[in-house]
Design an enzyme around this catalytic site. Structure first.
Site, PDB file in Angstrom:
ATOM      1  N   GLU A 285      14.220 118.113  22.356  1.00  0.00           N
ATOM      2  CA  GLU A 285      15.458 118.626  21.677  1.00  0.00           C
ATOM      3  C   GLU A 285      15.255 117.946  20.025  1.00  0.00           C
ATOM      4  O   GLU A 285      16.309 119.182  19.475  1.00  0.00           O
ATOM      5  CB  GLU A 285      16.320 117.460  21.888  1.00  0.00           C
ATOM      6  CG  GLU A 285      16.779 117.541  23.710  1.00  0.00           C
ATOM      7  CD  GLU A 285      16.380 118.970  23.995  1.00  0.00           C
ATOM      8  OE1 GLU A 285      17.118 119.763  23.162  1.00  0.00           O
ATOM      9  OE2 GLU A 285      16.273 119.263  25.523  1.00  0.00           O
ATOM     10  N   GLU A 307      11.404 126.886  23.497  1.00  0.00           N
ATOM     11  CA  GLU A 307      11.097 125.609  24.627  1.00  0.00           C
ATOM     12  C   GLU A 307       9.742 125.967  24.800  1.00  0.00           C
ATOM     13  O   GLU A 307       9.186 124.494  24.400  1.00  0.00           O
ATOM     14  CB  GLU A 307      11.721 126.837  26.364  1.00  0.00           C
ATOM     15  CG  GLU A 307      13.051 126.625  25.619  1.00  0.00           C
ATOM     16  CD  GLU A 307      14.180 125.651  25.816  1.00  0.00           C
ATOM     17  OE1 GLU A 307      13.074 124.503  25.393  1.00  0.00           O
ATOM     18  OE2 GLU A 307      14.966 125.306  25.948  1.00  0.00           O
TER      19      GLU A 307
HETATM   20 ZN   LIG Z   1      14.448 122.534  25.557  1.00  0.00          ZN
END
Ligand SMILES: [Zn+2]
Length: 799
Positions: A285, A307
């Site tokens: 994160e 991602e």
């Molecule tokens: Zn992520």
């Protein structure tokens, strides 16, 4: 590109700033709002607004007529420039998205989750990642509640029994990154350089979050990223907020990251396994604060860029912060292998996928966007060198900060930094689905390498990938780019050892043809990663039918005395998976391997061995009744059992006692999520169907966090005795599950991860069920189920 929002590709309207005011009725679960959008538009203003009631739209004293279709708010402004004021009202949502209610038994907090397209459910806006704006937020609510957002509080005033909290302006950012949390929070403070760090969690009598480790991990990875990216953390503060109920693991709201409670809590009872996931998720994160938040993808088809990069950087920074964990070993086992398992299906998609509607965006949060993308980045880094890679990334972030960029922009930066044609290689991997198998064979003193698409269903295709191939011959590593169907490489006369895909940096599998070559592979000094690669590929070939079951078992035998964490845990995973689909045929081999593993790792004290020991022991309780009894004997002193071994004690107790009520009682008394999950796992580890059915109903009784249903199914899937009960329960409750997880990808994950295994042996019935009931994700689950079902038949037919 089809667009799910009204926003046209050219900026015909642009919001510079949102001044957002919400008056939150915490008890009534609703709010009134006013947003003043500083907007420029060449024609009528059109905003995204879903599930909201629009009261009026004006600018100064001038009122505008408007039309609200339920999705769009169209305001007849004509060409417009200036502040547009919209009054609206909304309801707090109950299903994990938008501004939602996250419960914890005695009470709840309100929290937002706006990725991908949920900001429009909270206030009217141009809800598109490329339309970045400044946000100024003000929240009015009960005086005993706190409010958390992306930026620090500027002022707090009380008036008429209510309190108003005003936040400092954000930098320019995308709508999906806005955060608003309202409730009774405990907030603990720390610091990193110029940045204030906070841990926040719901204030309640039981269930205090022990946040010490989360601070330590945050500080370590912030250090690493600031130096790696060459850009300091951008905001004055960073919150890690524990949310009692949360569909996903965590969310990178800029400056106010949200997590499941289990991902911020570490105390003396926390297993090493859970602690590692805390470190990983925090690292993931916080990487997004730069990659995703500071520089954002232009559109959701580049979601993978966010991602996969955060996944890749997570391992880089965690490796630096906790070197003893050797986390790259976990990377291949989870990210690379998970992605291959998915990408070897015919129902897969390119990393860069076309996005048509919101549901499709949610489905993109999958193994391809995270694991395959990250594996390709690792492959490219190995190809161009880590210094060049770092230089390229830093350049890219500098160039596009506070703005948006695409994959191509990143390749250009990497290309510039390395002088290598990165773009051509990347395009070959991100724009086409699937991945190759390299067939290696000896051809007249040379090594012939030929590529073809690898599919678990057995077929192939004409696709070609530009593959950076590495090989170790007699201890020396060499590399080449295989960008055609076939090539031949010269070899020393009678080499002593040979292995391709050194340390498994490549996203491909290797099939060695011929006995001589197969023997050469095992002769060299193989690193744990290489030993992992060989057994990983063996499983792929077993599933696809390229390797017969007996041959596979011969390969597994080579790992009988395995002392390294990575290959040992991989073999354990594989045998445990095979036991799920062909229990009677696998119980012997699996029991033997796990019993031996327990002896080998018994006295090793490092963190990875501790994790592995816990996993092996808990698996052994399903395989060996005598062992289950031994484990169960420690149940009464569970509190003093080593944290990673507690699982096996609870499971062993369930297997040998059938004490449903006792376990439920312990579950209800638990104060942490890890403890609760441990008892839930015990509660689906019974041999008795009725007891498992009872647990599954209990899971829907409101006494189990809705987010944890997925774990219950995961645990039940590992227990072949639970199969019928799970399938019956699933059929009965499918509607509830769909509704509960709507707007998230959780339901389709359940299908493709668990139903594909639960259905083995029931394939005809499962197939019929999903033919009558069309749901997203069923096609993938059914393809997997057919593959597993076929494999189970082959295994069971093997003498
Ligand atoms: Zn992520």
């Amino acid at each position: 590109m089809q667009i799910i929002t009204t926003q046209p590709e050219k900026n015909v309207q642009q919001v510079r700033e949102y001044d957002l005011y919400l008056d939150v009725d915490f008890a009534g679960l609703k709010y009134n709002g006013k947003v003043t959008a500083d907007i420029d538009s060449v024609g009528d203003v059109s905003l995204d607004a879903v599930d909201l009631h629009i009261n009026n739209v004006k600018s100064g004293s001038r009122k505008f007529p408007f039309k609200h279709t339920g999705k769009l708010l169209e305001v007849q402004t004509g060409k417009f420039s200036g502040p547009l004021e919209i009054e609206f009202s909304g309801k707090v949502s109950d299903n994990f998205t938008g501004f939602y209610k996250a419960s914890y038994g005695e009470g709840y907090i309100l929290s937002t989750h706006l990725e991908a397209v949920q900001a429009r459910k909270v206030f009217p806006c141009v809800d598109h990642p490329a339309f970045k704006a400044v946000f100024k937020l003000q929240v009015r609510t009960d005086p005993n509640l706190s409010v958390i957002s992306n930026m620090p509080v500027e002022s707090e005033t009380k008036e008429g029994g209510r309190k108003t909290v005003t936040f400092r302006k954000t930098p320019k950012m995308s709508t999906y990154l806005l955060y608003i949390g309202v409730g009774k929070f405990v907030q603990e403070k720390g610091r990193h350089g110029e940045t204030d760090l906070y841990a926040a969690y719901a204030d309640r009598p039981t269930g205090k979050i022990n946040s010490g480790f989360s601070f330590e991990a945050s500080q370590k990875v912030l250090d690493y990223y600031e130096s790696y990216f060459g850009i300091p953390f951008q905001l004055p503060k960073l919150h890690n907020v524990a949310v009692p109920e949360f569909a996903y693991g965590a969310m990178e709201n800029w400056g106010a990251i949200t997590y499941r409670e289990i991902l911020l809590h570490v105390d003396k009872n926390t297993s090493v396994r859970a602690k590692k996931s805390v470190a990983h998720v925090i690292a993931h994160e916080i990487a997004h604060m730069w990659f995703g938040d500071l520089v954002t993808m232009k559109w959701w088809d580049d979601l993978w860029l966010n991602e996969s990069f955060a996944t890749f950087m997570d391992y880089k920074s965690t490796d630096r912060a906790y070197p003893d964990w050797k986390v790259w070993q976990d990377f291949v086992r989870t990210s690379t292998s998970g992605a291959m398992g998915r990408d070897a299906l015919t129902k897969t998609h390119p990393i860069m996928a076309r996005v048509r509607d919101p549901e499709e965006i949610e489905e993109l949060f999958d193994e391809i966007s995270y694991g395959k993308g990250a594996s390709i980045l690792r492959m490219i880094e190995a190809y161009i060198g880590s210094e060049n890679f770092k230089k390229g990334v830093a350049q890219y972030l500098q160039k596009f900060r506070y703005g948006n960029a695409s994959g191509h922009d990143l390749w250009s930066s990497l290309q510039e930094a390395s002088g290598t044609d990165v773009g051509r290689i990347m395009e070959g991997w991100i724009s086409q689905e699937g991945f190759p198998v390299i067939k290696a064979s000896m051809a007249g003193g040379k090594l012939a390498l030929e590529q073809e698409r690898f599919l678990l269903t057995g077929g192939t295709s004409k696709q070609i990938w530009p593959i950076p191939v590495t090989m170790n011959v007699d201890g020396k590593t060499q590399s080449l780019l295989l960008d055609k169907k076939r090539t031949e490489v010269g070899l020393p006369t009678s080499p002593n050892s040979l292995k391709l895909n050194v340390d498994q940096t490549g996203f491909y599998v290797v099939q060695y043809e011929g006995k001589d070559l197969q023997e050469l592979v095992w002769k060299g000094r193989l690193s744990p990663l290489d030993r992992w690669g060989l057994i990983n590929d063996a499983k792929a070939f077993l599933l696809s039918g390229r390797t017969p079951f007996k041959e596979y078992l011969n390969i597994v035998e080579r790992y009988e005395k395995e002392e390294e964490y990575l290959p040992a845990i991989e073999v354990s995973d594989q045998l445990s998976f095979l036991y799920q689909i062909a229990p009677s045929r696998l119980i012997g081999a699996s029991r033997k391997f796990h019993a031996a593993g327990l002896r080998i790792f018994e006295n090793k004290k490092d963190d990875n061995s501790t994790t592995l020991k816990g996993i092996i022991a808990s698996r052994l309780t399903l395989l060996d009744d005598a062992y289950a009894k031994i484990a169960a004997s420690k149940f009464n002193e569970l509190a003093s059992v080593e944290p990673d071994m507690k699982r096996s004690v609870v499971m062993g107790y369930a297997r040998s006692s059938n004490d449903y009520d006792g376990l439920i009682e312990r579950y209800l008394k638990s104060t942490t999520d890890e403890e609760r999950l441990r008892f839930l796992e015990g509660l689906v580890s019974f041999k008795n169907h009725e007891l498992i059915a009872k647990t599954l109903d209990f899971a829907l009784s409101g006494k189990v966090k809705r987010q944890d249903l997925r774990n219950v199914l995961l645990y039940a899937t590992a227990n072949p005795d639970a199969r019928t009960a799970v399938w019956q329960w699933f059929k009965k409750n499918i509607g509830k599950l769909e509704e509960m997880y709507s707007g998230t990808a959780q339901f389709s994950i359940i299908l493709r991860e668990y139903i594909s295994i639960i259905g083995v042996g029931l394939a005809v019935e499962v197939e019929k069920f999903f033919n009558e009931r069309k749901v997203i994700g069923a096609d993938i689950a059914l393809e997997r189920l057919r593959i597993y079902d076929q494999l189970a038949k082959r295994i069971n037919a093997t003498a």
